[in-house]
Design a protein around this motif. Structure first.
Motif, PDB file in Angstrom:
ATOM      1  N   LEU A  60      -5.459  -8.646   9.081  1.00 56.51           N
ATOM      2  CA  LEU A  60      -6.810  -8.096   9.228  1.00 56.51           C
ATOM      3  C   LEU A  60      -7.627  -8.823  10.290  1.00 56.51           C
ATOM      4  CD1 LEU A  60      -7.734  -7.313   5.525  1.00 56.51           C
ATOM      5  CD2 LEU A  60      -7.163  -5.679   7.353  1.00 56.51           C
ATOM      6  N   ILE A  61      -7.368 -10.102  10.491  1.00 56.86           N
ATOM      7  CA  ILE A  61      -8.068 -10.835  11.550  1.00 56.86           C
ATOM      8  C   ILE A  61      -7.723 -10.232  12.915  1.00 56.86           C
ATOM      9  CG2 ILE A  61      -8.096 -13.041  12.797  1.00 56.86           C
ATOM     10  CD1 ILE A  61      -7.972 -14.402  10.011  1.00 56.86           C
ATOM     11  N   LYS A  62      -6.482  -9.831  13.083  1.00 58.80           N
ATOM     12  CA  LYS A  62      -6.029  -9.291  14.374  1.00 58.80           C
ATOM     13  C   LYS A  62      -6.194  -7.781  14.482  1.00 58.80           C
ATOM     14  CE  LYS A  62      -2.879 -13.120  14.723  1.00 58.80           C
ATOM     15  NZ  LYS A  62      -1.999 -13.670  13.742  1.00 58.80           N
ATOM     16  N   ASN A  63      -6.189  -7.097  13.329  1.00 63.55           N
ATOM     17  CA  ASN A  63      -6.283  -5.647  13.319  1.00 63.55           C
ATOM     18  C   ASN A  63      -6.974  -5.227  12.020  1.00 63.55           C
ATOM     19  OD1 ASN A  63      -5.964  -2.894  13.247  1.00 63.55           O
ATOM     20  ND2 ASN A  63      -3.729  -2.909  13.301  1.00 63.55           N
ATOM     21  N   PRO A  64      -8.243  -4.850  12.071  1.00 62.84           N
ATOM     22  CA  PRO A  64      -8.986  -4.541  10.846  1.00 62.84           C
ATOM     23  C   PRO A  64      -8.648  -3.193  10.201  1.00 62.84           C
ATOM     24  CG  PRO A  64     -10.382  -4.188  12.744  1.00 62.84           C
ATOM     25  CD  PRO A  64      -9.088  -4.777  13.262  1.00 62.84           C
ATOM     26  N   THR A  65      -7.718  -2.447  10.777  1.00 62.88           N
ATOM     27  CA  THR A  65      -7.338  -1.162  10.192  1.00 62.88           C
ATOM     28  C   THR A  65      -6.616  -1.406   8.873  1.00 62.88           C
ATOM     29  OG1 THR A  65      -7.151  -0.192  12.383  1.00 62.88           O
ATOM     30  CG2 THR A  65      -6.040   0.958  10.588  1.00 62.88           C
ATOM     31  N   ILE A  66      -6.994  -0.635   7.848  1.00 66.81           N
ATOM     32  CA  ILE A  66      -6.474  -0.863   6.502  1.00 66.81           C
ATOM     33  C   ILE A  66      -6.352   0.466   5.762  1.00 66.81           C
ATOM     34  CG2 ILE A  66      -8.783  -1.213   5.510  1.00 66.81           C
ATOM     35  CD1 ILE A  66      -7.538  -3.484   3.800  1.00 66.81           C
ATOM     36  N   ALA A  67      -5.418   0.516   4.813  1.00 65.98           N
ATOM     37  CA  ALA A  67      -5.293   1.661   3.906  1.00 65.98           C
ATOM     38  C   ALA A  67      -5.156   1.108   2.495  1.00 65.98           C
ATOM     39  CB  ALA A  67      -4.090   2.519   4.266  1.00 65.98           C
ATOM     40  N   LEU A  68      -5.792   1.781   1.545  1.00 64.38           N
ATOM     41  CA  LEU A  68      -5.699   1.430   0.134  1.00 64.38           C
ATOM     42  C   LEU A  68      -5.218   2.660  -0.620  1.00 64.38           C
ATOM     43  CD1 LEU A  68      -8.136  -0.311   1.352  1.00 64.38           C
ATOM     44  CD2 LEU A  68      -8.817  -0.621  -0.993  1.00 64.38           C
ATOM     45  N   THR A  69      -4.356   2.449  -1.593  1.00 64.13           N
ATOM     46  CA  THR A  69      -3.874   3.539  -2.428  1.00 64.13           C
ATOM     47  C   THR A  69      -4.111   3.188  -3.886  1.00 64.13           C
ATOM     48  OG1 THR A  69      -2.164   4.176  -0.845  1.00 64.13           O
ATOM     49  CG2 THR A  69      -1.852   4.892  -3.117  1.00 64.13           C
ATOM     50  N   VAL A  70      -4.669   4.132  -4.617  1.00 63.17           N
ATOM     51  CA  VAL A  70      -4.835   3.995  -6.061  1.00 63.17           C
ATOM     52  C   VAL A  70      -4.221   5.235  -6.700  1.00 63.17           C
ATOM     53  CG1 VAL A  70      -7.146   5.052  -6.111  1.00 63.17           C
ATOM     54  CG2 VAL A  70      -6.446   3.487  -7.944  1.00 63.17           C
TER      55      VAL A  70
END
Length: 161
Positions: A60-70
């Protein structure tokens, strides 16, 4: 543009308590990890604490793109949230959420001990061994996808447990 989180999405996130978080290294290597959701804001923000400062933080420090699955197997319902993350390691929001997490952790441990004593069971692990949170992650949700198969979506609309 931030996407609003519906009451149903918030309910599922807080009920399941755990999400699968996906990040990607600079070399394109995916990383998946389980994280506990600590707050949901309907305006489009999901918060979780990270306890280890491992691959999730580094990515995340290098690439803030994120996905979360619930997902709830019982309800056969779930969501994927895509967005960008900000790491927070101090300040009033961090202090407030860490304090709430500590209280929640104590309640979970107490409930689990009582349940296990009644059942005569113990898995031999305890949340008491978890390290203190290192940082808070605020996810700004930019896209949301239903994980209910398209062929079943109409039959699930409006149904809640």
């Amino acid at each position: 543009m931030t996407v609003k989180i519906t009451e149903e999405m918030e309910r599922l996130l807080l009920k399941q308590n755990v999400v699968v978080v996906a990040t990607v290294s600079p070399g394109g290597v995916p990383n998946l990890s389980l994280k506990g959701v600590v707050r949901v804001e309907p305006e489009g923000y999901i918060y979780f604490l990270d306890l280890y400062q491992g691959k999730t933080r580094s990515n995340l420090i290098k690439n803030p793109t994120i996905a979360l699955t619930v997902f709830s197997v019982r309800e056969f319902k779930g969501y994927q949230f895509k967005g960008s993350a900000v790491l927070i390691d101090s300040g009033p929001l961090y202090d407030e959420i860490v304090a709430a997490w500590k209280t929640k952790k104590i309640n979970i441990i107490g409930s689990r001990i009582i349940k296990n004593v009644h059942k005569g069971f113990s898995h031999g692990r305890s949340e008491t061994a978890l390290p203190a949170p290192r940082y808070l992650v605020r996810v700004e949700v930019k896209k949301v996808y239903s994980l209910v198969p398209r062929s079943l979506r109409d039959s699930f609309e409006g149904k809640q447990s």
